[in-house]
Design a protein around this motif. Structure first.
Motif: not given
Ligand code: ATP
Length: 296
Positions: A232-233, A237-239, A257-258, A268-270
């Motif tokens: 889920r984590t 992150g990709t979502t 990776l961003c 990070a905020a999301e």
């Protein structure tokens, strides 16, 4: 001293060797998420730990900085009379080699404090005796590791990469994750990563979008098998807009990776609001290895 964490951009796990270690092919990147180490001359050797997860870290000879001090003192022919204070920023048992980074920082700091005069390569030999990830923490940057991960070659990495780290509620023990991989391999034949040539080319190009699909970790399947919630984590992150996500080392920290620093802040905020991890950090890499950053 500042002690950097690491993420494995590629972690290929080969067969189990006779000495109980697995043969690894890995590409490490040192990240700006770090621990701070302060060394003070004292009447006897002691270790203090504060910060992130401090209560899970031993303060006796089980602490890698204690072992680093004893080994370097022996090499220098003196007694290890120092207090070593560790401020943890790197998650404990998080697959980011925090203990190894602390040990590397202690070696660098004590080499200077005691005027031992060992070169970084000589320190790396001592470091390899302390743990497989300690030599990399000394050199930092981006490096290809073979053997147990202690045989290093520097890798050209053209730009700064931006990461979001999802810290888990509990840690994972590295030996347990390797044992789970052995169990999964006994049961079937899970896919194994090949050689990381393409990933090395992507690092040289400096383009995160080119690097993202090439990230891979053979320890991810066993980490997910032990902690299914990590799926889920990773999805979250990709979502949230990361280019790619993977389990860092033996986990359970997930690294995303961003595209840019701004993208990392937005991801990070999301992710913080998604309720899929204990806390979220942003970090960048590559950064230098363990080094002295201040003096009293
Ligand atoms: P690995 O380097 O094996 O991937 P890791 O990054 O998952 O490990 P660490 O935070 O380095 O995890 O620590 C693993 C264990 O090592 C901890 O649970 C702790 O008991 C022990 N340890 C010894 N010294 C330290 C230290 N200075 N900081 C953190 N943990 C330490």
């Amino acid at each position: 001293m500042r002690a950097p964490s690491k993420v494995n951009l590629h972690l290929g796990v080969g067969d189990l060797r006779d000495d109980g270690y697995h043969e690894l092919t890995t590409v490490f990147q040192a990240l700006s998420l770090s621990d701070d180490i302060e060394i003070t001359p004292a009447a006897s050797l002691s270790v203090r730990v504060s910060g992130e997860g401090a209560e899970q870290v031993p303060t006796d000879r089980m602490n890698l900085v204690w072992q680093a001090a004893v080994r370097l003192a022996h090499r220098a022919g003196r007694a290890p009379l120092v207090e070593i204070a560790i401020r943890k920023g790197i998650p404990v048992a998080g697959g980011m080699a925090g203990g190894s980074a602390d040990a590397a920082a202690a070696l660098v700091g004590l080499n200077e404090l005691w005027d031992v005069g060992l070169t970084r390569d000589e320190l790396a030999t001592l470091a390899a005796e302390l743990g497989s990830d300690v030599p990399f923490a000394l050199y930092g940057g981006t490096a290809l590791g073979r053997g147990r991960g202690e045989k290093l070659l520097p890798v050209l990495s053209r730009s700064t990469f931006h990461w979001v780290l999802a810290l888990a509620r509990d840690g994972l023990s590295t030996p347990t994750v390797f044992r789970e991989l052995d169990r999964l391999r006994e049961q079937g034949d899970p896919p194994r990563l090949g050689e990381p040539q393409e990933l090395l080319q992507a690092l040289a190009s400096g383009d995160p979008a080119q690097l993202a699909p090439l990230l891979g970790n053979d320890l991810q399947a066993p980490a997910l098998s032990l902690k299914p919630d990590l799926r889920r984590t990773l999805r979250a992150g990709t979502t949230a807009g990361a280019l790619a996500g993977l389990v860092s080392g033996s986990g359970p920290t997930c690294a995303f990776l961003c595209e840019s620093e701004d993208a990392a802040i937005a991801v990070a905020a999301e992710l913080s609001g998604a309720g899929v991890c204990r806390s979220v950090r942003t970090a960048s890499g590559p950064v230098p290895g363990a080094r002295v950053v201040g003096e009293h």
